[in-house]
Design a protein around this motif. Sequence first.
Motif, PDB file in Angstrom:
ATOM      1  N   ARG A   4       0.846  -1.195   0.000  1.00 18.95           N
ATOM      2  CA  ARG A   4       0.000   0.000   0.000  1.00 18.95           C
ATOM      3  C   ARG A   4       0.892   1.260   0.000  1.00 18.95           C
ATOM      4  O   ARG A   4       0.726   2.163  -0.822  1.00 18.95           O
ATOM      5  CB  ARG A   4      -0.898  -0.021   1.248  1.00 18.95           C
ATOM      6  CG  ARG A   4      -1.953   1.056   1.291  1.00 18.95           C
ATOM      7  CD  ARG A   4      -2.753   0.936   2.603  1.00 18.95           C
ATOM      8  NE  ARG A   4      -1.930   1.210   3.768  1.00 18.95           N
ATOM      9  CZ  ARG A   4      -1.658   2.433   4.204  1.00 18.95           C
ATOM     10  NH1 ARG A   4      -2.158   3.482   3.610  1.00 18.95           N
ATOM     11  NH2 ARG A   4      -0.883   2.614   5.260  1.00 18.95           N
ATOM     12  N   ILE A   8       1.413   4.262  -2.768  1.00 17.86           N
ATOM     13  CA  ILE A   8       1.174   5.668  -2.402  1.00 17.86           C
ATOM     14  C   ILE A   8       2.419   6.487  -2.766  1.00 17.86           C
ATOM     15  O   ILE A   8       2.323   7.591  -3.312  1.00 17.86           O
ATOM     16  CB  ILE A   8       0.872   5.783  -0.889  1.00 17.86           C
ATOM     17  CG1 ILE A   8      -0.507   5.184  -0.579  1.00 17.86           C
ATOM     18  CG2 ILE A   8       0.930   7.232  -0.434  1.00 17.86           C
ATOM     19  CD1 ILE A   8      -0.767   4.983   0.900  1.00 17.86           C
ATOM     20  N   ASN A  19       3.738  17.323 -12.506  1.00 19.56           N
ATOM     21  CA  ASN A  19       3.655  18.768 -12.258  1.00 19.56           C
ATOM     22  C   ASN A  19       4.740  19.528 -12.992  1.00 19.56           C
ATOM     23  O   ASN A  19       4.681  20.744 -13.111  1.00 19.56           O
ATOM     24  CB  ASN A  19       3.750  19.059 -10.754  1.00 19.56           C
ATOM     25  CG  ASN A  19       2.419  18.855 -10.061  1.00 19.56           C
ATOM     26  OD1 ASN A  19       1.399  18.707 -10.720  1.00 19.56           O
ATOM     27  ND2 ASN A  19       2.426  18.862  -8.746  1.00 19.56           N
ATOM     28  N   ARG A  84      12.199  13.067   7.104  1.00 24.13           N
ATOM     29  CA  ARG A  84      10.810  13.024   7.571  1.00 24.13           C
ATOM     30  C   ARG A  84      10.168  11.667   7.259  1.00 24.13           C
ATOM     31  O   ARG A  84       9.505  11.088   8.112  1.00 24.13           O
ATOM     32  CB  ARG A  84      10.015  14.151   6.913  1.00 24.13           C
ATOM     33  CG  ARG A  84       8.602  14.189   7.417  1.00 24.13           C
ATOM     34  CD  ARG A  84       7.850  15.394   6.907  1.00 24.13           C
ATOM     35  NE  ARG A  84       6.808  15.732   7.865  1.00 24.13           N
ATOM     36  CZ  ARG A  84       6.198  16.897   7.918  1.00 24.13           C
ATOM     37  NH1 ARG A  84       6.540  17.869   7.098  1.00 24.13           N
ATOM     38  NH2 ARG A  84       5.263  17.112   8.810  1.00 24.13           N
TER      39      ARG A  84
ATOM     40  N   LEU B  94       4.874  19.784  -5.394  1.00 31.05           N
ATOM     41  CA  LEU B  94       3.496  19.306  -5.181  1.00 31.05           C
ATOM     42  C   LEU B  94       2.680  20.444  -4.577  1.00 31.05           C
ATOM     43  O   LEU B  94       3.232  21.324  -3.909  1.00 31.05           O
ATOM     44  CB  LEU B  94       3.477  18.127  -4.204  1.00 31.05           C
ATOM     45  CG  LEU B  94       4.013  16.773  -4.679  1.00 31.05           C
ATOM     46  CD1 LEU B  94       3.869  15.753  -3.555  1.00 31.05           C
ATOM     47  CD2 LEU B  94       3.280  16.298  -5.923  1.00 31.05           C
ATOM     48  N   SER B  95       1.372  20.399  -4.777  1.00 35.31           N
ATOM     49  CA  SER B  95       0.506  21.409  -4.171  1.00 35.31           C
ATOM     50  C   SER B  95       0.411  21.158  -2.669  1.00 35.31           C
ATOM     51  O   SER B  95       0.798  20.088  -2.174  1.00 35.31           O
ATOM     52  CB  SER B  95      -0.880  21.356  -4.789  1.00 35.31           C
ATOM     53  OG  SER B  95      -1.513  20.152  -4.408  1.00 35.31           O
ATOM     54  N   TYR B 102      -0.546  13.191   0.800  1.00 37.36           N
ATOM     55  CA  TYR B 102       0.470  12.129   0.734  1.00 37.36           C
ATOM     56  C   TYR B 102       0.839  11.647   2.135  1.00 37.36           C
ATOM     57  O   TYR B 102       0.783  10.444   2.423  1.00 37.36           O
ATOM     58  CB  TYR B 102       1.708  12.631  -0.006  1.00 37.36           C
ATOM     59  CG  TYR B 102       2.911  11.714   0.077  1.00 37.36           C
ATOM     60  CD1 TYR B 102       2.842  10.387  -0.336  1.00 37.36           C
ATOM     61  CD2 TYR B 102       4.123  12.181   0.573  1.00 37.36           C
ATOM     62  CE1 TYR B 102       3.946   9.548  -0.253  1.00 37.36           C
ATOM     63  CE2 TYR B 102       5.236  11.361   0.653  1.00 37.36           C
ATOM     64  CZ  TYR B 102       5.141  10.045   0.240  1.00 37.36           C
ATOM     65  OH  TYR B 102       6.231   9.227   0.320  1.00 37.36           O
ATOM     66  N   PHE B 103       1.191  12.584   3.006  1.00 41.86           N
ATOM     67  CA  PHE B 103       1.569  12.165   4.361  1.00 41.86           C
ATOM     68  C   PHE B 103       0.371  11.533   5.068  1.00 41.86           C
ATOM     69  O   PHE B 103       0.523  10.562   5.817  1.00 41.86           O
ATOM     70  CB  PHE B 103       2.156  13.336   5.155  1.00 41.86           C
ATOM     71  CG  PHE B 103       3.571  13.648   4.736  1.00 41.86           C
ATOM     72  CD1 PHE B 103       4.618  12.836   5.145  1.00 41.86           C
ATOM     73  CD2 PHE B 103       3.849  14.714   3.897  1.00 41.86           C
ATOM     74  CE1 PHE B 103       5.924  13.097   4.731  1.00 41.86           C
ATOM     75  CE2 PHE B 103       5.150  14.989   3.480  1.00 41.86           C
ATOM     76  CZ  PHE B 103       6.185  14.172   3.903  1.00 41.86           C
ATOM     77  N   ALA B 105      -1.997   9.798   3.644  1.00 36.48           N
ATOM     78  CA  ALA B 105      -2.198   8.461   3.085  1.00 36.48           C
ATOM     79  C   ALA B 105      -1.218   7.448   3.675  1.00 36.48           C
ATOM     80  O   ALA B 105      -1.565   6.283   3.867  1.00 36.48           O
ATOM     81  CB  ALA B 105      -2.068   8.507   1.565  1.00 36.48           C
ATOM     82  N   LEU B 106      -0.001   7.903   3.989  1.00 34.21           N
ATOM     83  CA  LEU B 106       0.993   6.984   4.571  1.00 34.21           C
ATOM     84  C   LEU B 106       0.483   6.391   5.883  1.00 34.21           C
ATOM     85  O   LEU B 106       0.892   5.314   6.287  1.00 34.21           O
ATOM     86  CB  LEU B 106       2.326   7.709   4.824  1.00 34.21           C
ATOM     87  CG  LEU B 106       3.112   8.166   3.597  1.00 34.21           C
ATOM     88  CD1 LEU B 106       4.382   8.884   4.038  1.00 34.21           C
ATOM     89  CD2 LEU B 106       3.479   6.980   2.713  1.00 34.21           C
ATOM     90  N   TYR B 107      -0.422   7.145   6.549  1.00 34.74           N
ATOM     91  CA  TYR B 107      -0.972   6.682   7.818  1.00 34.74           C
ATOM     92  C   TYR B 107      -2.406   6.198   7.659  1.00 34.74           C
ATOM     93  O   TYR B 107      -3.144   6.070   8.632  1.00 34.74           O
ATOM     94  CB  TYR B 107      -0.940   7.820   8.844  1.00 34.74           C
ATOM     95  CG  TYR B 107       0.451   8.285   9.203  1.00 34.74           C
ATOM     96  CD1 TYR B 107       1.104   7.784  10.327  1.00 34.74           C
ATOM     97  CD2 TYR B 107       1.106   9.227   8.428  1.00 34.74           C
ATOM     98  CE1 TYR B 107       2.377   8.206  10.662  1.00 34.74           C
ATOM     99  CE2 TYR B 107       2.383   9.661   8.745  1.00 34.74           C
ATOM    100  CZ  TYR B 107       3.010   9.147   9.859  1.00 34.74           C
ATOM    101  OH  TYR B 107       4.269   9.574  10.188  1.00 34.74           O
ATOM    102  N   GLY B 108      -2.826   5.982   6.400  1.00 34.43           N
ATOM    103  CA  GLY B 108      -4.183   5.504   6.153  1.00 34.43           C
ATOM    104  C   GLY B 108      -5.258   6.548   6.398  1.00 34.43           C
ATOM    105  O   GLY B 108      -6.408   6.197   6.669  1.00 34.43           O
ATOM    106  N   ARG B 111      -8.356  11.894   2.203  1.00 36.68           N
ATOM    107  CA  ARG B 111      -8.136  13.222   1.632  1.00 36.68           C
ATOM    108  C   ARG B 111      -8.959  14.269   2.368  1.00 36.68           C
ATOM    109  O   ARG B 111      -8.534  15.418   2.483  1.00 36.68           O
ATOM    110  CB  ARG B 111      -8.500  13.226   0.150  1.00 36.68           C
ATOM    111  CG  ARG B 111      -7.584  12.341  -0.688  1.00 36.68           C
ATOM    112  CD  ARG B 111      -7.951  12.426  -2.160  1.00 36.68           C
ATOM    113  NE  ARG B 111      -7.506  13.683  -2.757  1.00 36.68           N
ATOM    114  CZ  ARG B 111      -6.263  13.889  -3.185  1.00 36.68           C
ATOM    115  NH1 ARG B 111      -5.353  12.944  -3.070  1.00 36.68           N
ATOM    116  NH2 ARG B 111      -5.936  15.029  -3.731  1.00 36.68           N
ATOM    117  N   CYS B 146       0.934  18.470   7.615  1.00 39.72           N
ATOM    118  CA  CYS B 146       1.332  17.088   7.287  1.00 39.72           C
ATOM    119  C   CYS B 146       1.492  16.250   8.556  1.00 39.72           C
ATOM    120  O   CYS B 146       1.374  15.028   8.509  1.00 39.72           O
ATOM    121  CB  CYS B 146       2.656  17.072   6.511  1.00 39.72           C
ATOM    122  SG  CYS B 146       2.551  17.835   4.899  1.00 39.72           S
ATOM    123  N   ALA B 147       1.802  16.909   9.690  1.00 32.09           N
ATOM    124  CA  ALA B 147       1.944  16.186  10.956  1.00 32.09           C
ATOM    125  C   ALA B 147       0.621  16.127  11.703  1.00 32.09           C
ATOM    126  O   ALA B 147       0.271  15.100  12.282  1.00 32.09           O
ATOM    127  CB  ALA B 147       3.005  16.859  11.826  1.00 32.09           C
TER     128      ALA B 147
END
Lengths: 245, 243
Positions: A4, A8, A19, A84, B94-95, B102-103, B105-108, B111, B146-147
């Motif tokens: 997953r 991602i 972009n 990070r 990235l916007s 993105y960050f 999604a890494l933690y499920g 949006r 993001c955090a």
Amino acid sequence: MSLRITFITAGRILRQLLNDRRTVVLILAVPSLMIALISAIMDAAPDVFDSVGLILLAFFPFMMMFMITSITLLRERTGGTLERLMTTPTGKLDLVGGYAIAFGVAAASQTVIAASVAYLFLGLETAGPAWAVFLIAVVSSLFGMALGLFVSAFATTEFQAIQFMPVFVVPQLLLCGLIWPRDQMAGWLQGVSDALPITYAVKALTEVQTNPEITAAMWRDLSIVAAAALVATVLGAATLRRRTN
Amino acid sequence: MPPTPEAAIAVDDLVVDRGGQPVLKSVSTRIAAGSVTGLLGPSGSGKTTFIRAVVGTQKVKSGTVEVLGRPAGTKPLRSRVAYVTQDASIYPDLSVKANVAYFAALYGRSRSEAMGAIERVGMGDHAHKLAANLSGGQKTRTSLACALVIEPEVLVLDEPTVGLDPVIREELWDQFRGLAEQGATLLVSSHVMDEADRCDRLLLLREGRFIADDTPADLRASTGTANLEAAFLHLIRELEKAN
């Protein structure tokens, strides 16, 4: 490793790439233009173009992946995003896998366009099937990615990363048999050539060029490139450190 | 130091060298769960090194750092601890929305949760801008979103309010307080003394050692000073006298 997170990550890298429209255009168009140029240069010798153009079909994706991976990963390292990511659930292999998928897609798109142009408009001819050429090109590009990943650990600026091109890419171009037949090189140089993975990509392409059927020799040569890609990936992943000074 | 059961972060005799120079010279502390702790000190005092040791990205020479009862930086902690670096660690190409999503999604996280975090840091109007085109303060807030989006149990922030509008700074500190009230543990570094009063506890770091580990009120009382800037100065003078 998490599939997953790998996807991602690949999605994020592709989005970054998309972009940057100018880079996308350059990636997709430049190889076709260069191959068209070579074809015009070799106008009087279409059989020479058959071997040179074919080799370039695999060499461009290799070179492009090396460049974009080394620079994008260097940006991750210097921009703090790598540090990070290392505090998130992202594993090293998730990150490397994400790069492989994202840039693999880019390399495959580039190859499809360049190969279509070469086969349909430039009169490139091979005895074997075009899909084998495509496969060799994509595997070569993954080797380029893995090498770029590894090299990014030794560069501290983008300028340095670009300077690694003559060290890691150009020798493989010169010694793979593209500009001069390998058996006519100095003996020691043939030994060096034997140790460079792109040599085997070229050997596999030569098999496709001369044999209508897929040969065992092609699979063997292709596996050598794939193995080199795997080794470089492991070495590259080892340079991603969770803890640094 | 006696172990307190509710300590979210426990640091014992931590020694860190960088480039052969000692940066942290055996520091120890306990940080209580559900609190906001300020890590104060001049630049070069070792604040970032201490923070990196807490999130587990710093090589340490000796000593232990435990977060939520586990060694810092170990796998189970990576979905429970969030780190906001000093320079905004976001992707410039990235916007704002794509970065936070993105960050997330890494933690499920979804949006819509990402958009929520963007709103919370006051970046809702800029969600579709490329991060490269943001001002410094906007980048910091994006990095913070993001955090925040992962609702971490431990949130470690390295100088998160540098260069921010006073109104936004105020709002962020209110949010930090809100997170702590919900049970999160925050460690916030700063070199601005006027933020110190918003913390439950202060760690004053100077030349690689904690010269104070106390509440703001007790710090003022013990040094007999009216403000924390003066308290810090007082402590430094006392130390110099002692040497």
